[in-house]
Design an enzyme around this catalytic site. Sequence first.
Site, PDB file in Angstrom:
ATOM      1  N   ASP A  81     -30.014 -34.351 -14.929  1.00  0.00           N
ATOM      2  CA  ASP A  81     -29.782 -34.585 -13.501  1.00  0.00           C
ATOM      3  C   ASP A  81     -29.344 -33.286 -12.834  1.00  0.00           C
ATOM      4  O   ASP A  81     -28.767 -32.395 -13.466  1.00  0.00           O
ATOM      5  CB  ASP A  81     -28.746 -35.688 -13.280  1.00  0.00           C
ATOM      6  CG  ASP A  81     -27.359 -35.340 -13.808  1.00  0.00           C
ATOM      7  OD1 ASP A  81     -27.271 -34.827 -14.943  1.00  0.00           O
ATOM      8  OD2 ASP A  81     -26.364 -35.588 -13.098  1.00  0.00           O
ATOM      9  N   GLU A 137     -24.364 -36.188 -15.677  1.00  0.00           N
ATOM     10  CA  GLU A 137     -23.287 -35.214 -15.871  1.00  0.00           C
ATOM     11  C   GLU A 137     -22.724 -34.722 -14.541  1.00  0.00           C
ATOM     12  O   GLU A 137     -21.506 -34.539 -14.406  1.00  0.00           O
ATOM     13  CB  GLU A 137     -23.804 -34.023 -16.690  1.00  0.00           C
ATOM     14  CG  GLU A 137     -22.708 -33.068 -17.175  1.00  0.00           C
ATOM     15  CD  GLU A 137     -22.316 -31.995 -16.173  1.00  0.00           C
ATOM     16  OE1 GLU A 137     -21.237 -31.388 -16.343  1.00  0.00           O
ATOM     17  OE2 GLU A 137     -23.075 -31.771 -15.202  1.00  0.00           O
TER      18      GLU A 137
END
Length: 366
Positions: A81, A137
Site C-alpha cells: 500500500d 502498513e
Amino acid sequence: MTMHKSVRVSVEAMVEDLRTLVETESPSGDVTALKASAGVVAAVIENRLGGRAVLVEDGGLPHVHWSGGGEPRVLVLGHHDTVFPLGTLERRPFEVAEGRATGPGVFDMLGGLVQAVHGLASLDDLTGVEILVTADEEVGSRTSRALIEERALACGAVLVLEGAADGGGLKTARKGCGTFEVSVTGRASHAGLEPEAGINALVEAAHQVLDIAALGRPELGTTVTPTVASAGTLDNVVPAGATVLVDVRVETAEEKDRVEAAFAALTPHLDGARITVRGAVGRPPMPESASLRLFAEARRLLPGLEGRAVGGGSDGNFTAALGVPTLDGLGAVGGGAHSDHEYLLVDAMAERANLVAGLVRAIRNG
C-alpha cells in the site's frame, strides 16, 4: 521446496518489475485497488521465484504471503500500500531519467520489494525463506499485525524492506509512535448575550494543548506534538466541542508507559468541561539491540555501511518488540517518501538486492 535458480541480478529487469508495480496504484484503504495490487505483487514474486504466492485476506485487505518451504528461518517483510490517492500516477507517471526512478511509491516501498525478490532469485536454495507483503502498513497495520507477529516468531529473523536512511544507511532502531485524540466537551451559549452561561471548549482545549506539549522529553528522545485542532461552529457561539490530535514518538517502553498514563490522567481546567482521550503508542519502540547481530552481518557483506536510529515507525517495530532479531531500511536508496519528489537511485538497486540475498544466505547458514 528447493529452488534451483542461479540468476544474475539484472537492473533492467528490476526496473521493469518496478514499473509494473508503480503503474498499479495501491492507496491505503482502497480495497479494490489493493486487491489488484496484491495480484500484481503475487505475479511478480511467482514469476521470479516460482512457487505460489497466497493472498491472505483480513478485514477485506489482501496481504501477500510466499514461502520457500521447509522450516521457517527468515521473514522478508514489506508492504504494497502507498499513501498516494488514485490519479496520482496520471499526474506523476513512472519515469527513469538521470539515474533516478520516480513515481508514486518507488521509494516507499515498491523499490525495496523488487530488489528483495530479485536478490532472492539469485540464490540456489530458498528453503526456510518467507515473504510477507502487507496491505495496510501506511495506516497502522491493524489487519496485518497479528499475521506479521505470527510469521516473525515462526521465522526467528526479520528483514524489513523499507527505504534506506539518508545516504543509504540501514535503520537499526526506530521510535515507537502513535496518535492520540483529545476531545473536549463544553456547553454552547450565545457569545454576546450570555457567554458566562457556556463552557468554552476551545479555551479548555488551549489549556490542554499546553499541558500536552509539556509531556515531551527531548533529552530522552520523546516528542509529543499537537498537530491538528478543531473547535466551534459559528463566530457568535461559545464552542461546545473541540478536538486535538497529537503525534507521539518514544524511544523506550518506559516512556511509552509514561506518556500513555499522562494522557489518561489529563484533567479539565474549566468547571464543567469534560475530556475524552483515545489512542495509544500503537507501534512499540524498536531498540537498537534488536538489530545488532543482523547489522554486524550486513557490515561484513558491505563494509562501511552505516546504521541510523530514526523517528519513523514500520512493521519492524512490531517484530523487534517480540524479541525477534530485526533489521530495517534494506529497501531502496533514494528519498522523498510520501512526497511528490520521491525517488529511487537506480545504480544502487543491484547492490541492495545482493545485500538482501547475502543476509538471507547468512541467516539460513547460521
